[in-house]
Design a protein around this motif. Structure first.
Motif, PDB file in Angstrom:
ATOM      1  N   ALA A 179     -32.596  27.957  23.255  1.00  0.00           N
ATOM      2  CA  ALA A 179     -32.857  26.510  23.253  1.00  0.00           C
ATOM      3  C   ALA A 179     -31.614  25.704  23.634  1.00  0.00           C
ATOM      4  N   PHE A 180     -30.450  26.164  23.204  1.00  0.00           N
ATOM      5  CA  PHE A 180     -29.206  25.476  23.539  1.00  0.00           C
ATOM      6  C   PHE A 180     -28.792  25.760  24.982  1.00  0.00           C
ATOM      7  N   HIS A 181     -27.723  25.088  25.418  1.00  0.00           N
ATOM      8  CA  HIS A 181     -27.240  25.290  26.781  1.00  0.00           C
ATOM      9  C   HIS A 181     -26.344  26.518  26.916  1.00  0.00           C
ATOM     10  N   ASN A 218     -31.739  26.426  27.622  1.00  0.00           N
ATOM     11  CA  ASN A 218     -32.481  25.145  27.648  1.00  0.00           C
ATOM     12  C   ASN A 218     -33.995  25.329  27.634  1.00  0.00           C
ATOM     13  N   ILE A 220     -37.085  25.816  25.087  1.00  0.00           N
ATOM     14  CA  ILE A 220     -37.465  25.763  23.675  1.00  0.00           C
ATOM     15  C   ILE A 220     -38.890  26.279  23.568  1.00  0.00           C
ATOM     16  N   LYS A 223     -42.072  24.253  22.712  1.00  0.00           N
ATOM     17  CA  LYS A 223     -42.039  22.978  23.425  1.00  0.00           C
ATOM     18  C   LYS A 223     -42.141  23.210  24.942  1.00  0.00           C
ATOM     19  N   THR A 224     -41.133  23.883  25.511  1.00  0.00           N
ATOM     20  CA  THR A 224     -41.133  24.100  26.958  1.00  0.00           C
ATOM     21  C   THR A 224     -42.255  25.067  27.343  1.00  0.00           C
ATOM     22  N   TYR A 225     -42.407  26.100  26.552  1.00  0.00           N
ATOM     23  CA  TYR A 225     -43.534  27.040  26.678  1.00  0.00           C
ATOM     24  C   TYR A 225     -44.035  27.320  25.279  1.00  0.00           C
ATOM     25  N   GLU A 229     -48.313  31.239  25.818  1.00  0.00           N
ATOM     26  CA  GLU A 229     -48.001  31.369  27.248  1.00  0.00           C
ATOM     27  C   GLU A 229     -47.039  32.535  27.492  1.00  0.00           C
ATOM     28  N   ASN A 404     -37.134  26.800  10.977  1.00  0.00           N
ATOM     29  CA  ASN A 404     -37.462  25.665  11.836  1.00  0.00           C
ATOM     30  C   ASN A 404     -38.906  25.818  12.299  1.00  0.00           C
ATOM     31  N   LEU A 406     -40.518  24.483  14.688  1.00  0.00           N
ATOM     32  CA  LEU A 406     -40.810  24.153  16.077  1.00  0.00           C
ATOM     33  C   LEU A 406     -41.704  25.189  16.755  1.00  0.00           C
TER      34      LEU A 406
ATOM     35  N   ARG B  23     -40.917  22.238  35.217  1.00  0.00           N
ATOM     36  CA  ARG B  23     -41.713  22.589  34.049  1.00  0.00           C
ATOM     37  C   ARG B  23     -41.946  21.364  33.151  1.00  0.00           C
ATOM     38  N   ALA B  86     -33.110  19.968  28.669  1.00  0.00           N
ATOM     39  CA  ALA B  86     -33.985  20.744  27.786  1.00  0.00           C
ATOM     40  C   ALA B  86     -35.118  19.861  27.287  1.00  0.00           C
ATOM     41  N   GLY B  87     -36.326  20.414  27.290  1.00  0.00           N
ATOM     42  CA  GLY B  87     -37.453  19.633  26.774  1.00  0.00           C
ATOM     43  C   GLY B  87     -38.767  20.179  27.266  1.00  0.00           C
TER      44      GLY B  87
END
Lengths: 469, 279
Positions: A179-181, A218, A220, A223-225, A229, A404, A406, B23, B86-87
């Motif tokens: 999730a982080f960079h 980056n 998550i 959230k992102t997937y 999925e 968490n 999420l 995405r 990110a998101g």
């Protein structure tokens, strides 16, 4: 010096001390406190090992490192063999050699500890791991032929990295989502540079990449997937997202300016390098007097960080006594050397501030130890009328973290326990076929090595699942 | 890496960046945000997604260049790139099912209210937008919002539209009746004033909060806000909340946590500060 020693000669050697940066000098720098054994110290320490017929240390280790084997190679001066032995058991020895609580694991059960001090297994592990890093050993561990199967790992902390390393070794195509960079999880956002230099984590990540592990930052999951999925795109999934949600005290004044969760304080300092502001853009509040609430390793990391960020007075506020501190003995010892103050048997009841909304103090009650609670530790009970204020301008809350929600919250079919942690069996299998989990998201906040143990176990189970056995 | 597709100046110190993030463009919903980190050494900044073009794989971010980090982002030219995005993060907007919604946007908040108006319109809700700025050149997203319904423009100096604050225009719209929900995004004093205006009639009022964040995933707790007497994390529980329940005073106060650092960073970046920092 030869390794051909009698037990009596071995017994005659005293435990060697870890060379350290001077406590006065290191108070203001983030460079590593422990300097590492010299070759001479390492060989001497290694020769203290009695090479027990039935060693207890191996089962004291959550990832079952064959400790006497690598130590015996080391004692004989055969560093390549020692490194190969260690690396085949432990994916991140340069990490665990620095952050494991050896005193409650391998070193606790070492027979040398019955009369005197146990063999310094952690220091030796670190020595061999650092030697391997310096000499490029371990980069080209053999992998099984490609299996044609794809596995996703969610989270790049100790559990995720270990699982990724194992899975790629088994021949699977592995993608890690972070999730982080920057990859590394708690190893880069949580554990400070002075205990675990980030270069080590970076090197380990590069080693995994060189072996074919793909890492996507980056992203998550939840959230992102969604997990669903991911499950559709991969043949198996390992969830290792940690216990990232900070717990606050739930007392008045906790939202005043100057109150941090340990997570935020450490993330700003470690991941975002806020100590270098304005060379970097992320700021952090520095205080002359900093109070850290809690007694675990995270609390010690936070309070020692505060000292390095310039606090004149950095204090641990803990509701039980010194004996009950859950932190590693070495961290407590280092903290004491660095001039950290300890307020034992004290519980905060309110954060107080000034008219501008800045913290000015922490109101506390004195505690006495009562009957043992569920954890077996004596329960602290407030002493009536004992209220007092610890003057401070920063309060850091380090009383634990929770799961968490999420990812789990977006996956109703994933079975959780009442604390929100994922339910997984001893092999890491969850309620969804092909989906495994390990580390803090299963255990609740625990240690790096236990997370790594989970990663290793789950990777084995995933391999079996992918091979249909 | 996320390449800049276009950089459009919308107002003084306000730019619209269209950035490649396929995405996120595909799945984002109104009310959600991204965390942006320009590159090595840069901060992680939360920015609400103002629009998206899934066909082109782009998202729209509107940036008010007030500090060092936002100025660096606003200076990015097409072809240059943002290292990390990110998101999409946060909860999507709770959208009205039917009826009449008023979308109130103050300054750069108008960009955030835009996707909300879009989604409301898409499900057949009548949308009235009330947007404000200091003066004519600060009014943004007017054309986009006009495509979705009636728009009332307000300027503090009366240089365009109605003179005065958005709250005065909102009071008139509320007086005409039949408002089922108000969505308000802008500076904290504006959102507080809107919430106070609708409190007596109890018209549901949603506000989008912009506290300090680091990770945006619930990990740091830096974005905690008090809503209905309870501590919430804006990044995972929000960023939108019931405006009647939000402790705006605390939010405004916490937004000032790093003001001295922000000034120092900016002065180092561009010499002594001339513009005065706003939140």
């Amino acid at each position: 010096m030869s390794n051909d020693l009698t037990p009596k000669e071995r017994m005659a050697i005293d435990r060697q001390h870890m060379p350290e940066q001077d406590a006065g000098a290191r108070r203001r720098t983030f460079t590593e406190v422990n300097l590492g054994f010299t070759e001479q110290l390492a060989l001497l320490e290694a020769r203290r090992c009695l090479l027990c017929k039935s060693p207890k240390c191996i089962s004291g280790c959550p990832v079952l490192v064959d400790i006497p084997r690598f130590i015996n190679f080391l004692a004989a001066g055969n560093l390549p063999a020692a490194a190969e032995s260690l690396l085949s058991d432990n994916a991140l020895p340069a990490v665990t050699g620095r952050v494991c609580p050896q005193e409650t694991q391998c070193e606790e059960v070492c027979v040398r500890g019955v009369k005197g001090a146990p063999v310094a297994v952690g220091y030796l592990e670190r020595y061999v791991a650092d030697w391997a890093r310096a000499h490029g050993v371990g980069a080209e561990q053999p992998s099984a032929p490609p299996s044609g199967k794809r596995a996703a790992v969610i989270g790049s902390g100790p559990a995720g990295l270990t699982a990724a390393g194992e899975l790629v070794k088994y021949g699977h195509d592995v993608t890690v989502y972070e999730a982080f960079h920057t990859p590394g999880g708690v190893l880069v956002y949580g554990i400070p540079e002075f205990r675990l230099p980030k270069q080590i984590v970076e090197d380990e990540v590069e080693r995994l990449k060189a072996r074919g592990v793909k890492i996507e930052c980056n992203v998550i999951i939840g959230k992102t997937y969604t997990l669903r999925e991911l499950r559709e795109r991969f043949d198996a999934v390992f969830i290792a997202v940690g216990a990232g949600l900070p717990v606050f005290m739930n007392v008045p004044g906790e939202n005043l300016k100057g109150v941090y969760s340990a997570n935020e304080y450490l993330t700003r300092t470690n991941l975002m390098a806020a100590y270098a502001f304005p060379e970097v853009d992320t700021p952090i509040l520095t205080g002359k007097r900093v109070a850290v609430v809690g007694g675990g390793n995270v609390a010690m990391d936070a309070v020692r960080t505060a000292k390095r960020l310039g606090a004149d007075e950095a204090t641990i506020v803990y509701r039980r006594g010194k004996k009950e501190l859950p932190a590693r003995i070495e961290e407590i010892h280092h903290a004491e050397e660095e001039g950290i103050r300890f307020e034992f048997l004290v519980a905060p009841v309110e954060v107080v501030g000034n008219a501008e909304g800045w913290v000015t103090g922490l109101t506390c009650l004195r505690m006495a130890l009562g009957e043992p609670d569920d954890s077996g530790r004596r329960r602290p009970v407030p002493v009536p009328g004992s209220e007092f204020v610890i003057a401070c301008d920063i309060v850091i809350v380090a009383i634990g973290t929770r799961a968490n929600p999420l990812l789990t919250g977006s996956t109703p079919e994933l079975k959780l326990n009442k604390w929100g942690n994922i339910e997984a069996d001893e092999r890491g299998a969850t309620s969804i076929p092909g989906v495994y989990a390990g580390g803090d998201i299963v255990r609740g906040a625990a240690t790096v090595i236990l997370a790594m143990g989970d990663g290793k176990t789950a990777a084995r189970a995933i391999d079996a699942y992918l091979r249909g056995s | 890496m996320h390449t800049i597709l276009a950089n459009t100046q919308l107002a003084p110190n306000v730019v619209r960046l269209d950035v490649v993030a396929p995405r996120i463009a595909e799945i984002r919903r109104a009310g959600q945000f991204v965390i942006v980190r320009k590159g090595r050494g840069a901060e992680r900044i939360p920015l609400t997604i103002a629009d998206a073009d899934p066909a082109r794989g782009g998202i729209t971010l509107v940036i008010q260049a007030v500090g060092k980090s936002t100025r660096e982002l606003a200076a990015l030219r097409p072809g240059e790139a943002i290292q990390d995005i990110a998101g999409p993060l946060g909860q999507p907007t709770e959208l009205l099912e039917r009826g009449h919604a008023v979308c109130v946007g103050g300054g750069v908040g108008t960009a955030v209210v835009h996707p909300i108006a879009q989604s409301l319109r898409a499900r057949g809700v009548r949308v009235t937008s009330i947007i404000g700025g200091r003066a004519k050149e600060w009014v943004i997203f007017e054309a986009e919002l006009r495509a979705l319904g009636a728009v009332i423009v307000c300027t503090d100096d009366g240089s365009y539209g109605r003179p005065g604050f958005v709250t005065q225009a909102l009071a008139d719209v509320l007086a005409d009746g039949a408002v089922d929900a108000v969505y308000a995004v802008g500076p904290v004093p504006m959102m507080r004033a809107v919430a106070e205006l609708t409190r007596p009639s109890g018209v549901p009022t949603i506000v989008s909060l912009n506290p300090v964040m680091v990770d945006g995933t619930g990990m740091c707790g830096g974005c905690r806000v008090t809503v209905g007497g309870e501590t919430k994390f804006a990044c995972v529980d929000g960023p939108e909340f019931d405006g009647h329940q939000v402790d705006f005073a605390e939010l405004a106060d916490r937004l000032g946590t790093y003001r001295l650092f922000e000034r120092e960073a900016l002065e180092r970046h561009e010499g002594p500060c001339k513009i005065g920092l706003e939140q």
